[in-house]
Design a protein around this motif. Structure first.
Motif, PDB file in Angstrom:
ATOM      1  N   ARG A 192      11.923   7.067  -6.342  1.00  0.00           N
ATOM      2  CA  ARG A 192      12.613   8.303  -6.003  1.00  0.00           C
ATOM      3  C   ARG A 192      11.729   9.502  -6.407  1.00  0.00           C
ATOM      4  O   ARG A 192      10.790   9.358  -7.193  1.00  0.00           O
ATOM      5  N   TRP A 193      12.068  10.680  -5.869  1.00  0.00           N
ATOM      6  CA  TRP A 193      11.309  11.875  -6.238  1.00  0.00           C
ATOM      7  C   TRP A 193      11.418  12.116  -7.739  1.00  0.00           C
ATOM      8  O   TRP A 193      10.443  12.508  -8.388  1.00  0.00           O
ATOM      9  N   GLN A 194      12.609  11.847  -8.319  1.00  0.00           N
ATOM     10  CA  GLN A 194      12.788  12.032  -9.760  1.00  0.00           C
ATOM     11  C   GLN A 194      11.873  11.104 -10.563  1.00  0.00           C
ATOM     12  O   GLN A 194      11.352  11.480 -11.620  1.00  0.00           O
ATOM     13  N   THR A 197       8.396  12.501 -10.468  1.00  0.00           N
ATOM     14  CA  THR A 197       8.334  13.695 -11.312  1.00  0.00           C
ATOM     15  C   THR A 197       8.158  13.319 -12.786  1.00  0.00           C
ATOM     16  O   THR A 197       7.386  13.959 -13.516  1.00  0.00           O
ATOM     17  N   SER A 209      -0.842  11.357  -0.414  1.00  0.00           N
ATOM     18  CA  SER A 209       0.587  11.351  -0.103  1.00  0.00           C
ATOM     19  C   SER A 209       1.116   9.924  -0.051  1.00  0.00           C
ATOM     20  O   SER A 209       0.452   9.016   0.471  1.00  0.00           O
ATOM     21  N   LEU A 212       8.455   8.072  -0.408  1.00  0.00           N
ATOM     22  CA  LEU A 212       9.500   7.989  -1.420  1.00  0.00           C
ATOM     23  C   LEU A 212      10.730   7.306  -0.826  1.00  0.00           C
ATOM     24  O   LEU A 212      10.824   7.107   0.394  1.00  0.00           O
ATOM     25  N   THR A 217       7.639  12.254   1.839  1.00  0.00           N
ATOM     26  CA  THR A 217       6.361  11.931   1.198  1.00  0.00           C
ATOM     27  C   THR A 217       6.098  12.950   0.091  1.00  0.00           C
ATOM     28  O   THR A 217       6.645  14.050   0.093  1.00  0.00           O
ATOM     29  N   SER A 218       5.235  12.535  -0.854  1.00  0.00           N
ATOM     30  CA  SER A 218       4.992  13.402  -2.000  1.00  0.00           C
ATOM     31  C   SER A 218       3.648  13.085  -2.620  1.00  0.00           C
ATOM     32  O   SER A 218       3.091  11.996  -2.402  1.00  0.00           O
ATOM     33  N   VAL A 233       4.972  18.518  -8.011  1.00  0.00           N
ATOM     34  CA  VAL A 233       5.261  17.306  -7.227  1.00  0.00           C
ATOM     35  C   VAL A 233       5.851  17.755  -5.899  1.00  0.00           C
ATOM     36  O   VAL A 233       6.990  18.243  -5.835  1.00  0.00           O
ATOM     37  N   SER A 234       5.062  17.623  -4.843  1.00  0.00           N
ATOM     38  CA  SER A 234       5.514  18.086  -3.523  1.00  0.00           C
ATOM     39  C   SER A 234       6.611  17.177  -2.985  1.00  0.00           C
ATOM     40  O   SER A 234       6.813  16.039  -3.454  1.00  0.00           O
ATOM     41  N   HIS A 235       7.322  17.664  -1.958  1.00  0.00           N
ATOM     42  CA  HIS A 235       8.391  16.877  -1.334  1.00  0.00           C
ATOM     43  C   HIS A 235       8.462  17.277   0.133  1.00  0.00           C
ATOM     44  O   HIS A 235       9.046  18.301   0.490  1.00  0.00           O
ATOM     45  N   TRP A 248       4.794   5.291  -3.039  1.00  0.00           N
ATOM     46  CA  TRP A 248       4.984   5.442  -4.480  1.00  0.00           C
ATOM     47  C   TRP A 248       5.976   4.378  -4.931  1.00  0.00           C
ATOM     48  O   TRP A 248       7.125   4.375  -4.484  1.00  0.00           O
TER      49      TRP A 248
END
Length: 732
Positions: A192-194, A197, A209, A212, A217-218, A233-235, A248
């Protein structure tokens, strides 16, 4: 029941594995294909068929009770009344109502998962799930997903970090759908994005990239540079899912090693691709990927002094004899993780092959290929070496190669432990092939036997191991018994197996005996049966356990001799010398022990204090004078003195002859207790004459086999003198 397995899982998950699911609680079961593959008609008996007679489909109240313990799973499952429900503690996408909620409408042909209820304490490992600290079970996919599925948050403890995968130096290679599968294949889930992070906060900086979990993508950046965007952290959510990026991945175990995905382990335990080392950027966050001494050693390759766990470990094949234990590549990593291991690489398998491993069975490897290691060319496996069959469709099913530490206990996966430390499945033990490399799997081999196989079955499962161990054996596995059944064994008596199930192998159909292995599944461990044992020593003999040795080397209880059934599989137990069936006797008999002696009986003389223990071997007591007289009245005639229970000795005679000149039960009166005599025994109920190594008379008496055809009517009806053959000159 599974202490070695529990120890292995503790090493992997740390939290709560000593606990078990209590009776009356529920776990979620899925179809072999994964999420939502079971209609109601299948669900009705799914739990019992897959997990044993003490597991059944849950009721709504059962599920609610488990929810009250903390269970939170955003998955719909069948209940026994044909309704579908899901238990949630926390509102989130797809699960907006807290509580145990039912679907308002559905068809029985629709497919969901199923809720199963256990009726006795059950370890989560036995149902293939993670064990929560509060005793609940949750699927492994719920581990480290950011949701408190257990209720005590133990499923979110000891989780690994986030890493980029596959992170090839050639560039990004996977779309969103492949990203999910790629992470699963290496013991992880899509992050996850969290999650990313949190890893960025630990210093991770990778200008690539990756997908997620939400389809965005991030990339995590600490140092501004061309083409990498701003720090943070891009999203990027507006992405075509068919575009190619990396993924990721969030590791599901704290023991995850970066080396297992060919990446460098930073000093702070971040994982960075090898191409990111020594590039002038602090990708680790602690500069360990840029240290001058490491960058001088090799250029563009990992320079960590740390060794991957598998470097000094071993490859273990998860496989059963029947070949049923096959899985897809996407299931392979989870199967290894459940047993405290990781998916093995080709190099791991090569190292074990160099140590001697030889198993002619293909299994999945870390890169999605399959292989089998052989040293001895034979049918099907004709090439010596680590036979690497290349990539296969991930939906195909094979066994799996797992990587374990060098001191991993083979008993955790119920395998034979080689003297050199390797593990091989029990089906490879004593198969005529040097599977271990040191031949230790081919030593002390024998066939499975039923023990004690006389009297009333009186062994609980907890007593089974000690029962077999007492005669130099271990509790047999299903595969052990199957091998012996294939050789011809036919015994319609139930016995425990090592996994807590019972079976009785049959070839000839008869009442209550169907031709099959008759594997009945799990039973209450307090129930009483015999035990199927597997010999562990080369000196083992059937005679040592009071059983008959078949011509093909199998052991069968003496009570089955001459019963009209080919129990041996080669007919040798039915060579009856005129006796057509085993005789059951309640009369006194002369103790002979576990050998057939000649008429002198030189070897079975005992003092009075030993007499009781000898009779007890056959569920009998030392006979009284009245017991011996009753046998004499029936016709017994044996010219042998034996102990009686009053410490006197006597012999029963009908026909006077040399040494035995007086008719009657000739009692000598009290003897010195240290004198050596034979023993007269009286069965507590009845005993089969064949079971005590004796000939069964038509009168119901048992007489020693040396009394057959000796010219004396020992039985009283002359049946021991029938069918005795003719005199011949030898050697002639």
């Amino acid at each position: 029941m599974f202490p070695p397995m529990l120890r292995g899982l503790v090493a992997l998950f740390c939290a709560g594995t000593a606990l078990g699911l209590e009776p009356g609680h529920v776990f979620l079961a899925e179809s072999p294909g994964g999420r939502y593959g079971i209609d109601f008609w299948t669900a009705d008996n799914f739990c019992t068929q897959n997990y044993g007679s003490l597991v059944k489909t849950a009721t709504f109240d059962d599920l609610k009770l488990t929810w009250e313990r903390g269970l939170d799973l955003c998955r719909h499952g069948w209940l026994n009344d044909g309704t579908v429900a899901q238990p949630t503690q926390f509102e989130r996408a797809g699960c907006t109502d807290r509580g145990v909620t039912r679907l308002s409408s559905h068809q029985w042909s629709e497919k969901f998962d199923v809720w199963c209820l256990v009726e006795r304490k059950t370890t989560c490992a036995t149902v293939g799930q993670f064990s929560c600290g509060n005793g609940l079970c949750v699927p492994h996919w719920a581990r480290c997903d950011g949701v408190n599925n257990c209720g005590d948050n133990s499923d979110e403890q000891q989780c690994g970090g986030v890493f980029l995968y596959p992170a090839s130096s050639a560039g990004s290679t996977v779309n969103f759908w492949s990203a999910v599968k790629g992470c699963e294949s290496v013991g992880a889930r899509l992050a996850r994005w969290q999650d990313l992070t949190e890893q960025w906060a630990k210093g991770l900086d990778i200008c690539r990239s990756g997908w997620l979990q939400d389809g965005a993508t991030s990339r995590p950046i600490h140092k501004e540079r061309q083409g990498c965007g701003v720090i943070g952290v891009s999203h990027s959510a507006d992405v075509d899912w068919n575009n190619k990026h990396d993924a990721w991945c969030k590791a599901l175990s704290k023991n995850f090693a970066c080396e297992s995905v060919s990446q460098y382990t930073c000093n702070n335990l971040n994982c960075v691709p090898t191409w990111a080392m020594c590039d002038g950027v602090d990708n680790c966050g602690d500069f360990s990927d840029e240290l001058p001494d490491r960058c001088r050693k090799v250029a563009g390759k990992p320079t960590s002094e740390r060794q991957a766990p598998g470097a000094a470990g071993k490859a273990v094949l998860l496989s059963d004899e029947r070949g049923d234990d096959t899985i897809t590549f996407l299931q392979a990593s989870d199967r290894c993780l459940q047993r405290g291991m990781q998916l093995a690489s080709w190099e791991d398998l090569r190292d074990s092959w160099n140590a001697g491993l030889d198993l002619c069975r293909n299994g999945w490897l870390l890169d999605g290929t399959i292989a089998h290691p052989t040293h001895t060319a034979r049918e099907v496996c004709t090439e010596v070496g680590v036979n690497h069959d290349g990539s296969h469709e991930y939906s195909e099913q094979y066994h799996v190669w797992c990587r374990a530490s060098s001191d991993y206990d083979c008993n955790i996966v119920n395998q034979f432990s080689c003297a050199n430390g390797l593990c091989v499945p029990h089906w490879a033990n004593c198969d005529g092939v040097n599977n271990c490399g040191d031949d230790s799997d081919e030593q002390h081999c024998g066939s499975t036997f039923l023990y004690p196989a006389r009297g009333t079955p009186a062994v609980t499962f907890d007593q089974a191991e000690a029962t077999c161990s007492a005669v130099g054996a271990r509790v047999a596995s299903w595969e052990d018994l199957r091998d012996t059944w294939v050789k011809g064994l036919d015994i319609c008596m139930k016995g425990w197996l090592a996994d807590g199930t019972v079976a009785h192998p049959v070839h000839i159909s008869r009442e209550k005996c169907t031709p099959d292995m008759n594997h009945e599944g799990s039973h209450e461990h307090s129930e009483k049966f015999y035990v199927w044992c597997q010999p562990k020593t080369e000196t083992f003999s059937c005679g040592g356990i009071f059983q008959e040795t078949c011509d093909n080397g199998l052991c069968v209880p003496k009570s089955l001799l001459c019963d009209g059934i080919d129990n041996c599989g080669d007919g040798s137990d039915e060579k009856c010398d005129g006796q057509k069936a085993s005789v059951e006797s309640s009369l006194a008999f002369l103790y002979e022990g576990n050998q057939v002696f000649d008429a002198r009986m030189d070897n079975d003389l005992y003092n009075y204090r030993q007499a009781e223990s000898k009779c007890a071997e056959f569920d009998a007591t030392v006979a009284s004078l009245d017991d011996l007289r009753a046998a004499w009245d029936t016709g017994l005639d044996l010219c042998m003195h034996g102990w009686l229970n009053d410490a006197s000795v006597a012999q029963p005679i009908h026909f006077p002859r040399e040494v035995c000149t007086e008719t009657g039960v000739n009692r000598q009166g009290s003897a010195i207790m240290t004198e050596q005599h034979h023993v007269w025994c009286k069965p507590k109920s009845t005993v089969a004459c064949n079971e005590i190594n004796q000939f069964g008379c038509k009168t119901g008496l048992c007489v020693p086999k040396w009394a057959r055809c000796d010219g004396v009517n020992n039985c009283g009806d002359n049946s021991d003198e029938d069918s005795c053959g003719h005199v011949f000159l030898y050697p002639g």
